[in-house]
Write a protein that holds these residues in place. Structure first.
Motif, PDB file in Angstrom:
ATOM      1  N   MET A 209      -0.509   2.278   5.302  1.00 22.30           N
ATOM      2  CA  MET A 209      -0.110   0.989   5.891  1.00 22.30           C
ATOM      3  C   MET A 209      -0.368   0.980   7.391  1.00 22.30           C
ATOM      4  O   MET A 209      -0.273   2.019   8.050  1.00 22.30           O
ATOM      5  N   THR A 210      -0.649  -0.203   7.934  1.00 17.41           N
ATOM      6  CA  THR A 210      -0.712  -0.352   9.386  1.00 17.41           C
ATOM      7  C   THR A 210       0.730  -0.353   9.904  1.00 17.41           C
ATOM      8  O   THR A 210       1.680  -0.517   9.117  1.00 17.41           O
ATOM      9  N   ASP A 211       0.891  -0.223  11.220  1.00  9.68           N
ATOM     10  CA  ASP A 211       2.243  -0.252  11.790  1.00  9.68           C
ATOM     11  C   ASP A 211       2.940  -1.565  11.435  1.00  9.68           C
ATOM     12  O   ASP A 211       4.139  -1.596  11.150  1.00  9.68           O
ATOM     13  N   GLU A 212       2.163  -2.644  11.469  1.00 13.76           N
ATOM     14  CA  GLU A 212       2.733  -3.967  11.168  1.00 13.76           C
ATOM     15  C   GLU A 212       3.236  -4.004   9.709  1.00 13.76           C
ATOM     16  O   GLU A 212       4.344  -4.465   9.422  1.00 13.76           O
ATOM     17  N   GLU A 213       2.440  -3.492   8.799  1.00 15.08           N
ATOM     18  CA  GLU A 213       2.833  -3.481   7.383  1.00 15.08           C
ATOM     19  C   GLU A 213       4.066  -2.602   7.171  1.00 15.08           C
ATOM     20  O   GLU A 213       4.940  -2.928   6.360  1.00 15.08           O
ATOM     21  N   LYS A 214       4.124  -1.504   7.904  1.00 14.49           N
ATOM     22  CA  LYS A 214       5.308  -0.633   7.789  1.00 14.49           C
ATOM     23  C   LYS A 214       6.551  -1.381   8.231  1.00 14.49           C
ATOM     24  O   LYS A 214       7.588  -1.337   7.566  1.00 14.49           O
TER      25      LYS A 214
ATOM     26  N   LYS B 220       0.843  -1.204   0.000  1.00 12.66           N
ATOM     27  CA  LYS B 220       0.000   0.000   0.000  1.00 12.66           C
ATOM     28  C   LYS B 220       0.874   1.248   0.000  1.00 12.66           C
ATOM     29  O   LYS B 220       2.064   1.171   0.273  1.00 12.66           O
TER      30      LYS B 220
END
Ligand code: SF4
Ligand code: SF4
Length: 343
Positions: free
Chosen positions: A65-70, A60
């Motif tokens: 992004m969510t923190d996890e995705e970051k 994304k």
């Protein structure tokens, strides 16, 4: 990484450029083939680069992004750059801090035109080194001019030509068309002054307004950023910027391994790709950690000041309170957070 590998990285799963891929995907003509191609890319290689390419392709926009995705995305990139450049590389994701709005002030009386800031910026921010070297800062060399009322009915000085309506200025120091690729033997040169320019981190940035894919945006600390993975290379922002502050990677960036700065920020100085726009980000990899920008540190005459505009004790606020300050092209209402001053 070989040139071929690099062009594959840029080309996306099916060998298309990102723009071609997106346009075909929108028409529904590549979806199945692309997934098959991307699957082959994964199947054929277990390298950090292949994994990062796959991950980056479908990730994304950073701000969604969510923190996890970051975290995942950062870990992927750290692994990839470490492998690619042969040195331990960090990709910082430090967000803007509350109560901070960064601002910059530059004393044009002090600048001697040495261009050390230009070179320090290139090194710090991992710009492409040649064909061409990409420079985020331009130091315009301007001729000193005079305003003389008696010249009001005269034309431009030779060889510029005749202006109908008169010209009260002598010399060309009234335009922003100064020379900026110069390597003087000695500075400052007689009869000249210097006007350094870089991204002004506008409060109302036209570059953000025109971006069709919202890849560029303003962070809460006032820094205008670019999510390189989402840039489609249309260059609308380049044309919209009234300060000539954005650069475009027409070719594959050329960043020698030994010169790569391994302390990077996701939205700042991490290595870029061909076909994306870039610009000054107030060295967010440093400034969000409480350090000065590279250009402030290197300036031999202390012409550059940087700090938090919301802190009344900051250097930059003192300049705004005590000096004669102006902003470039103030009439455009872009509200730059880059101020010029004289003592
Ligand atoms: S100076 Fe140009 S690139 Fe920087 S924020 Fe303003 S419009 Fe955008
Ligand atoms: S380093 Fe300082 S003096 Fe030299 S060109 Fe840049 S702003 Fe001017």
């Amino acid at each position: 990484m070989t040139d071929k590998d690099k062009s594959n990285e840029q080309a996306g799963p099916e060998g298309n450029s990102r723009r071609e891929f997106l346009s075909k995907a929108a028409k529904g003509t590549v979806a199945a083939a692309a997934v098959a191609g991307a699957g082959a890319l994964l199947a054929n290689s277990d390298t950090a680069e292949a994994k990062a390419s796959w991950g980056e392709w479908f990730q994304k926009n950073y701000r969604l992004m969510t923190d996890e995705e970051k975290k995942e995305s950062i870990a992927r990139l750290e692994k990839r750059y470490t492998e690619e450049f042969g040195k331990k590389t960090t990709v910082d994701g430090t967000p803007a801090q509350e109560g901070v709005l960064f601002g910059y002030a530059l004393n044009i009386q002090k600048c001697i035109g040495c261009r050390r800031c230009v070179h320090a910026c290139v090194k710090e921010n991992n710009q492409s080194r040649d064909n061409p070297e990409i420079q985020w800062i331009r130091v315009l060399k301007m001729e000193k001019g005079n305003f003389l009322a008696e010249n009001m009915d005269k034309g431009y000085p030779d060889p510029v030509g005749i202006q109908v309506g008169g010209n009260a200025y002598q010399n060309a120091g009234v335009t922003l068309e100064g020379e900026h690729y110069y390597e003087p033997e000695q500075v400052p040169e007689k009869g000249h002054f210097y006007l350094p320019m870089q991204c002004m981190q506008c409060e109302k940035p036209p570059c953000v307004k025109v971006c069709p894919v919202r890849t560029t945006y303003r962070e809460p600390d006032g820094i205008v950023v670019i999510d390189y993975n989402w840039c489609i290379g249309c260059r609308m922002c380049v044309s919209a910027c009234p300060y000539w502050a954005r650069r475009f990677n027409w070719g594959e960036p050329n960043l020698p391994k030994e010169e790569m700065n391994p302390n990077t920020h996701y939205l700042g100085n991490r290595p870029r790709m061909k076909g994306v726009t870039e610009k000054c980000t107030f060295c967010m990899q440093r400034t969000r950690q409480g350090r000065y920008t590279a250009c402030v540190e290197v300036c031999p005459v202390g012409a550059r000041k940087f700090g938090n505009l919301l802190d009344p004790e900051s250097e930059v606020r003192k300049v705004l309170e005590k000096k004669r300050v102006f902003r470039l092209k103030a009439e455009l209402n872009t509200y730059p957070k880059f101020f010029y001053f004289i003592d």
